[in-house]
Design a protein around this motif. Structure first.
Motif, PDB file in Angstrom:
ATOM      1  N   ASP A 130      33.017 -17.383 -16.803  1.00  0.00           N
ATOM      2  CA  ASP A 130      31.990 -18.007 -16.913  1.00  0.00           C
ATOM      3  C   ASP A 130      30.729 -17.136 -16.904  1.00  0.00           C
ATOM      4  O   ASP A 130      30.814 -16.011 -16.241  1.00  0.00           O
ATOM      5  N   ALA A 131      29.956 -17.446 -17.711  1.00  0.00           N
ATOM      6  CA  ALA A 131      28.661 -16.686 -17.676  1.00  0.00           C
ATOM      7  C   ALA A 131      27.895 -16.847 -16.432  1.00  0.00           C
ATOM      8  O   ALA A 131      28.117 -18.105 -15.918  1.00  0.00           O
ATOM      9  N   ILE A 132      27.436 -15.899 -15.982  1.00  0.00           N
ATOM     10  CA  ILE A 132      26.533 -15.993 -14.653  1.00  0.00           C
ATOM     11  C   ILE A 132      25.209 -16.489 -14.867  1.00  0.00           C
ATOM     12  O   ILE A 132      24.388 -15.738 -15.293  1.00  0.00           O
ATOM     13  N   LYS A 133      24.839 -17.591 -14.444  1.00  0.00           N
ATOM     14  CA  LYS A 133      23.679 -18.267 -14.624  1.00  0.00           C
ATOM     15  C   LYS A 133      22.956 -18.422 -13.312  1.00  0.00           C
ATOM     16  O   LYS A 133      23.649 -18.589 -12.318  1.00  0.00           O
ATOM     17  N   ASP A 134      21.566 -18.594 -13.116  1.00  0.00           N
ATOM     18  CA  ASP A 134      21.003 -18.763 -12.081  1.00  0.00           C
ATOM     19  C   ASP A 134      19.804 -19.700 -12.239  1.00  0.00           C
ATOM     20  O   ASP A 134      19.229 -20.168 -11.164  1.00  0.00           O
ATOM     21  N   SER A 135      19.745 -20.299 -13.400  1.00  0.00           N
ATOM     22  CA  SER A 135      18.374 -20.975 -13.616  1.00  0.00           C
ATOM     23  C   SER A 135      19.083 -22.188 -14.649  1.00  0.00           C
ATOM     24  O   SER A 135      19.831 -21.839 -15.840  1.00  0.00           O
ATOM     25  N   ALA A 136      18.153 -23.539 -14.708  1.00  0.00           N
ATOM     26  CA  ALA A 136      18.439 -24.408 -15.667  1.00  0.00           C
ATOM     27  C   ALA A 136      17.210 -24.853 -16.195  1.00  0.00           C
ATOM     28  O   ALA A 136      16.211 -24.699 -15.450  1.00  0.00           O
ATOM     29  N   TYR A 137      16.857 -25.266 -17.318  1.00  0.00           N
ATOM     30  CA  TYR A 137      15.588 -25.811 -17.878  1.00  0.00           C
ATOM     31  C   TYR A 137      15.596 -27.188 -17.563  1.00  0.00           C
ATOM     32  O   TYR A 137      16.472 -27.936 -17.829  1.00  0.00           O
ATOM     33  N   ILE A 138      14.645 -27.632 -16.885  1.00  0.00           N
ATOM     34  CA  ILE A 138      14.410 -29.118 -16.797  1.00  0.00           C
ATOM     35  C   ILE A 138      13.356 -29.545 -17.939  1.00  0.00           C
ATOM     36  O   ILE A 138      12.404 -29.199 -18.139  1.00  0.00           O
ATOM     37  N   LYS A 139      13.712 -30.666 -18.831  1.00  0.00           N
ATOM     38  CA  LYS A 139      12.907 -31.155 -19.788  1.00  0.00           C
ATOM     39  C   LYS A 139      12.714 -32.729 -19.516  1.00  0.00           C
ATOM     40  O   LYS A 139      13.463 -33.331 -18.872  1.00  0.00           O
ATOM     41  N   LYS A 140      11.483 -33.145 -20.142  1.00  0.00           N
ATOM     42  CA  LYS A 140      11.194 -34.547 -20.179  1.00  0.00           C
ATOM     43  C   LYS A 140      11.089 -35.093 -21.271  1.00  0.00           C
ATOM     44  O   LYS A 140      10.343 -34.481 -22.339  1.00  0.00           O
ATOM     45  N   ALA A 141      11.595 -36.350 -21.468  1.00  0.00           N
ATOM     46  CA  ALA A 141      11.206 -36.801 -23.179  1.00  0.00           C
ATOM     47  C   ALA A 141      10.126 -37.763 -22.937  1.00  0.00           C
ATOM     48  O   ALA A 141       9.891 -38.590 -22.334  1.00  0.00           O
ATOM     49  N   ALA A 142       9.097 -37.197 -23.802  1.00  0.00           N
ATOM     50  CA  ALA A 142       7.680 -37.918 -23.742  1.00  0.00           C
ATOM     51  C   ALA A 142       7.387 -37.758 -25.408  1.00  0.00           C
ATOM     52  O   ALA A 142       7.163 -36.789 -25.669  1.00  0.00           O
ATOM     53  N   ASP A 143       6.817 -38.978 -25.617  1.00  0.00           N
ATOM     54  CA  ASP A 143       6.046 -39.099 -27.167  1.00  0.00           C
ATOM     55  C   ASP A 143       6.620 -38.452 -28.101  1.00  0.00           C
ATOM     56  O   ASP A 143       6.210 -37.673 -29.057  1.00  0.00           O
ATOM     57  N   GLY A 144       8.217 -38.824 -28.228  1.00  0.00           N
ATOM     58  CA  GLY A 144       9.053 -38.213 -29.252  1.00  0.00           C
ATOM     59  C   GLY A 144       9.162 -36.615 -29.268  1.00  0.00           C
ATOM     60  O   GLY A 144       9.359 -36.077 -30.417  1.00  0.00           O
ATOM     61  N   ALA A 145       8.818 -35.949 -28.186  1.00  0.00           N
ATOM     62  CA  ALA A 145       9.232 -34.708 -28.237  1.00  0.00           C
ATOM     63  C   ALA A 145       9.708 -34.313 -26.480  1.00  0.00           C
ATOM     64  O   ALA A 145       9.646 -35.047 -25.672  1.00  0.00           O
ATOM     65  N   PHE A 146      10.457 -33.357 -26.428  1.00  0.00           N
ATOM     66  CA  PHE A 146      10.915 -32.683 -25.125  1.00  0.00           C
ATOM     67  C   PHE A 146      10.019 -31.758 -24.497  1.00  0.00           C
ATOM     68  O   PHE A 146       9.497 -30.687 -25.168  1.00  0.00           O
TER      69      PHE A 146
END
Lengths: 259, 423, 293
Positions: free
Chosen positions: B237-253
């Motif tokens: 597995d690729a070694i990852k240390d972060s994830a991106y949090i996104k929010k759906a609002a007004d037709g875009a993330f």
């Protein structure tokens, strides 16, 4: 009596010289096959207006198939069916009903989920006019139906169902009423009643084409009779004549059980 | 008639009972409640839901978890359940088809808590559904379009231009030029494969086989990857240390934050041992086939197509490998697994039959796991792009992946949820 | 715990299923055929509205609804003409297989057109507005669904029991040949039956999808299967049975969720099906066999 008899013979002999117009129903060389099996193999029948004509014969002789072909349920492979001078071969059943032919099917086939009155009304399905008189007429023939007009037809006895089936067939005001085995499965007394009614209906102006295994009863009421065997007409003649015929007696009257 | 009366009576009783029920309100728990909703039989959904549950409970919250049968379209009762239990957040890592109904149902019921999910929700379907919502809709993902770092920015600009120049590709992307995280992962997966192929060519020359490629992947390192440096740990597995949090609002993330979690894994030091013969290099046709094992139809068709796009874009930039002085053309072979596990073996076998040296994919863990044995038997390495279930690489020596895992993702979302609602 | 929302939503779901269930039961009543394509026709009517008035369409919503209903009725008519009418005299199993074929055909056609993606149903003025009633907040379509289902059921029952056409339907449902002997055009009666079923599916889709707005090519399968169970539970062939069966299924599933048995909601409705079939094989409103030989 004998006068009438003679008259009738002449009358029939005269028939063959008649033009088509005076014939009610004429079947020419009718052939029906079911998957290679010839149910009806080239029969021809003539019928004048106002008569009772019967087709007798054993099971599978092609009697019912003939009636169902006339009614438009089965499309014949060959032959012509001419009703009142019009070739009705291949017409759809509803057009044939409109033309004035109605049929009382084998086994009664009343609609068990419809009331007695509804069964009568559905017999007049294609008519747009008032039905009250006709319903009264049927009730006068069969008072039992009036008593039970609100019942589901499925709850009637066999004899009552047969009465209803006949009444239903009359509702379209047919010129020709075809009856397929009206005596089937009924008690002898009831059979007698039914045949009385057939005569009455005929006297009231409806021609009747009757198919019967009960050859005895059928030949008694019929003016003219055809004997069918495996899709062919083997004999024809006046009802009384056939009734007296030895071969008929043997085949259809006396020894029915051994057949 | 009697029956109708009896049924009316029964209905009236139900109503009466319902009215009585109103009076006895339940006592509320002191703990912060998260309502978790997963789909029965969906490996991804159940896995992520359980990981979230473990992590959220560890943080001190309470979790009510329920599952629903496949093909459910009305989630009102589940949303109501969450409301009745005074949930502070709902975590629903489900397919976009489920999500579009779930979000609308939540809207109808006047939900106030946020809805959260994993990477699957980063889709135009969610944007459509979340339009006009009074509550927040969050998802975790592998990549952010607005990432300003050099390689990411270059990729985003290039990819958008490529989409806009090819209308059929743009249609595949859902008719817009929004860059999905899975496209970025696909891009990276292709480049990892290319690094490995070149490394294998270096050591084995034109005698190289897919086994050499597999070995090369073990120790490969992609420095300029779009989604962060890619290197594989002992399980692949690729070694990852972060994830991106996104929010759906007004037709875009909208990018919300980078959620970091420590990752103590170390890169694989030496390549694994492989017993299979592997697939030889096609020296006759001077061609290298890379299999793309993706759902381009079915429930995950949309996401699968976006991964394919990322791979195709990468291929359009880099498609020639020189081996022993001869140029080999790298061609893609896309095999549709229809999002269904029962199609997996057929679709994977098709890639094997094409003589591919490496396979990329799939979107969806279930189909990846189902194909793993087929790839292993052929001695063909596979690089998973966005299949996040642990079982994809565990026990499957030929499977690698470029994305983070469900335990990681579940943990990240649990901490994000905790930070958002508990504080 | 407040059960009222579950009761209301259960009845709503039941009402929506009821409109589909009536279609199943009518077709079964007349042809003795389980029209497996019925649920998919329901889905197609939803998809049609999306393409006319949804994000990809630009037609005014009311005109679109009318056209959608008409097109669905035409679709129902065509399905019967193309897939079932030619098999009228074939064994019943052939029509059944044909029905499954039509079902897959519709699903795959839609999946081809939509790319398998879920599409959002347009807002229906009125039906899509959120209202609060008996302490429950939800879309208006939720509250009107059971009412619409019951009203349409009453209208249909009246038509079938008290009109000439209804009489011919009842006759055809018992006996094709004798009905023909009465002069009834059975093909017309069957076509009209399919058209009525399709009309109800269209109305049902309006109510159902205005609540459950995400539609993909499989969106008809759950309502289809639930409506079928409802029709069997209520007594297949009986229209009030279909409605009552659907309301029961909707209510039972919803209450199962209310009492923390969400995982078993499907189990419960199928168990109900089995119990009914074991103890009353003809369903709650099943017809008694009154034929005498």
């Amino acid at each position: 009596m004998s006068d009438i008899k003679n008259y009738e013979i002449k009358d029939f002999q005269h028939d063959s010289e008649h033009t088509q117009k005076e014939k009610l129903l004429e079947i020419k060389n009718l052939k029906v096959q079911f998957g290679g099996i010839k149910a009806v193999d080239g029969i021809s029948i003539d019928m004048r207006p106002g008569r009772i004509v019967t087709l007798i014969g054993a099971n599978g002789a092609g009697k019912s198939t003939t009636l169902r072909s006339i009614a438009g349920i089965i499309k014949p492979q060959e032959g012509e069916i001419i009703f009142q001078g019009e070739n009705i071969t291949g017409w759809s059943p509803d057009k044939i009903v409109s033309a004035g032919i109605s049929m009382c099917p084998e086994g009664r086939k009343v609609f068990p989920n419809l009331t007695v009155l509804e069964n009568l009304k559905i017999g007049a399905y294609l008519r747009k006019d008032k039905l009250d008189d006709d319903i009264e007429y049927v009730y006068s023939l069969f008072p039992r139906l009036k008593e039970r007009h609100w019942q589901f037809a499925g709850t009637l006895s066999g004899g009552e169902q047969q009465m209803l089936a006949v009444g239903r067939a009359l509702m379209s005001r047919p010129k020709l009423l075809m009856m397929d085995e009206p005596s089937l499965g009924l008690a002898p007394l009831v059979v007698k009643d039914i045949f009385e009614i057939i005569k009455t209906i005929n006297q009231n102006g409806v021609s009747v084409l009757l198919v019967e295994q009960n050859a005895n009863m059928a030949l008694k009421v019929a003016r003219w009779a055809y004997v069918l065997e495996t899709g062919h007409i083997t004999m024809e003649g006046r009802g009384e004549e056939l009734l007296a015929d030895e071969s008929i007696k043997e085949a259809y009257l006396g020894k029915q059980k051994t057949k | 008639m009697k029956k109708i009366l009896a049924i009316l009576l029964a209905l009236a009783m139900v109503f009466a009972l319902a009215a009585c029920g109103d009076a006895s309100a339940e006592k509320k728990s002191d703990k912060v409640v998260a309502y978790v909703l997963a789909e029965k039989g969906d490996t991804y959904s159940l896995g992520l839901a359980n990981n979230f549950k473990t992590a959220f409970e560890a943080l001190g919250g309470e979790v009510i978890m329920e599952t629903f049968p496949a093909n459910t379209t009305n989630f009102s009762d589940y949303v109501q359940k969450a409301m009745d239990n005074s949930a502070a957040v709902m975590f629903a890592p489900n397919s976009t088809t489920v999500a579009s109904n779930l979000i609308k149902n939540a809207q109808d019921l006047g939900v106030e808590f946020p809805l959260m999910a994993g990477d699957t929700w980063e889709s135009s379907v969610i944007l459509d559904a979340a339009k006009g919502c009074d509550f927040d809709v969050y998802c975790s993902t592998f990549f952010d379009e607005n990432d300003e770092s050099g390689t990411a920015k270059e990729f985003v600009t290039g990819f958008k231009a490529w989409l806009n120049a090819n209308s059929d590709k743009k249609d595949m992307n859902g008719g817009n030029d929004i860059v999905a995280a899975v496209s970025a992962l696909g891009f990276d997966a292709y480049n990892v494969a290319m690094v490995a192929i070149r490394a294998a060519a270096e050591t084995a020359g034109s005698a190289m086989t897919s086994i050499d490629v597999a070995k090369a992947i073990c120790t490969a390192k992609l420095e300029n990857a779009v989604t962060g440096v890619i290197q594989f740990n002992e399980t692949g597995d690729a070694i990852k240390d972060s994830a991106y949090i996104k929010k759906a609002a007004d037709g875009a993330f909208q990018f919300v934050k980078v959620q970091k979690t420590a990752n103590s894994d170390s890169p694989m030091s030496t390549a694994k041992e492989y017993a299979e013969a592997g697939i030889a290099l096609d020296t006759a046709n001077k061609k290298i086939v890379i299999g793309v094992y993706e759902p381009t139809s079915g429930a995950n068709g949309a996401g699968g197509k976006q991964e394919v796009l990322g791979v195709e874009y990468a291929n359009s930039l880099d498609h020639v490998v020189t081996i022993d002085g001869v140029d080999y053309e790298v061609v893609l072979y896309v095999s549709d697994n229809g999002s269904l596990e029962e199609n997996a073996v057929t679709a994977a076998s098709a890639i094997v039959n094409q003589g591919a040296l490496v396979a990329l994919g799939s979107y969806g863990s279930g189909v990846s796991i189902a194909a793993a044995d087929t790839f292993s038997a052929a001695g063909m390495p596979a690089i998973g792009i966005s299949c996040t279930n642990t079982a994809v690489t565990e026990g499957h020596d030929y499977y690698f992946r470029t994305c983070f895992l469900d335990p990681f993702q579940g943990g990240v979302m649990a901490s994000f949820a905790w930070e958002t609602v508990a504080k | 715990m407040n059960i009222m929302p579950y009761v209301i939503r259960g009845l709503a779901t039941g009402g929506q299923f009821a409109l589909v269930a009536i279609g199943y039961t009518m077709v079964y009543g007349i042809l003795k055929l389980i029209n497996f394509a019925h649920g998919d026709m329901f889905m197609v009517s939803g998809i049609m509205l999306i393409y006319m008035a949804g994000s990809t369409g630009a037609m005014p919503i009311f005109a679109s609804i009318i056209i959608m209903v008409i097109l669905t009725v035409i679709l129902g008519y065509l399905i019967e003409k193309c897939a079932y009418a030619p098999l009228r005299t074939a064994p019943r199993m052939s029509s059944m297989i044909s029905a499954i074929g039509v079902s897959y055909l519709l699903q795959n056609l839609v999946s081809y057109i939509t790319g398998g993606l879920s599409k959002q149903y347009p807002e229906i003025p009125g039906l899509s507005t959120s209202v609060r009633f008996l302490g429950v907040k939800d879309k208006l379509s939720v509250f009107v669904s059971p009412v619409v289902a019951i009203v349409l059921m009453v209208v249909l029952v009246l038509v079938i029991n008290h009109t000439k056409f209804g009489m011919s339907m009842r006759a055809v449902s018992k006996d094709f040949e004798t009905s023909q002997l009465m002069g009834i055009k059975i093909n017309r009666v069957i076509s009209i039956t399919f058209a009525i079923g399709a009309f109800l599916a269209a109305v049902g889709s309006l109510l159902y999808f205005s609540k459950n707005t995400g539609i993909n090519h499989l969106a008809g399968s759950t309502p289809g299967i639930k409506a079928f169970i409802a029709a069997v539970v209520g007594g297949i062939g009986s229209i009030p049975g279909a409605v009552v069966g659907a309301l029961i299924i909707g209510l039972v599933e919803s209450l199962a969720k209310a009492f923390g048995l969400a995982d078993f909601s499907d189990v419960i409705s199928f168990a109900l099906l089995i119990i009914i079939l074991v103890f009353k094989p003809t369903g709650i409103f099943g017809e008694k066999v009154i034929d005498k030989v």
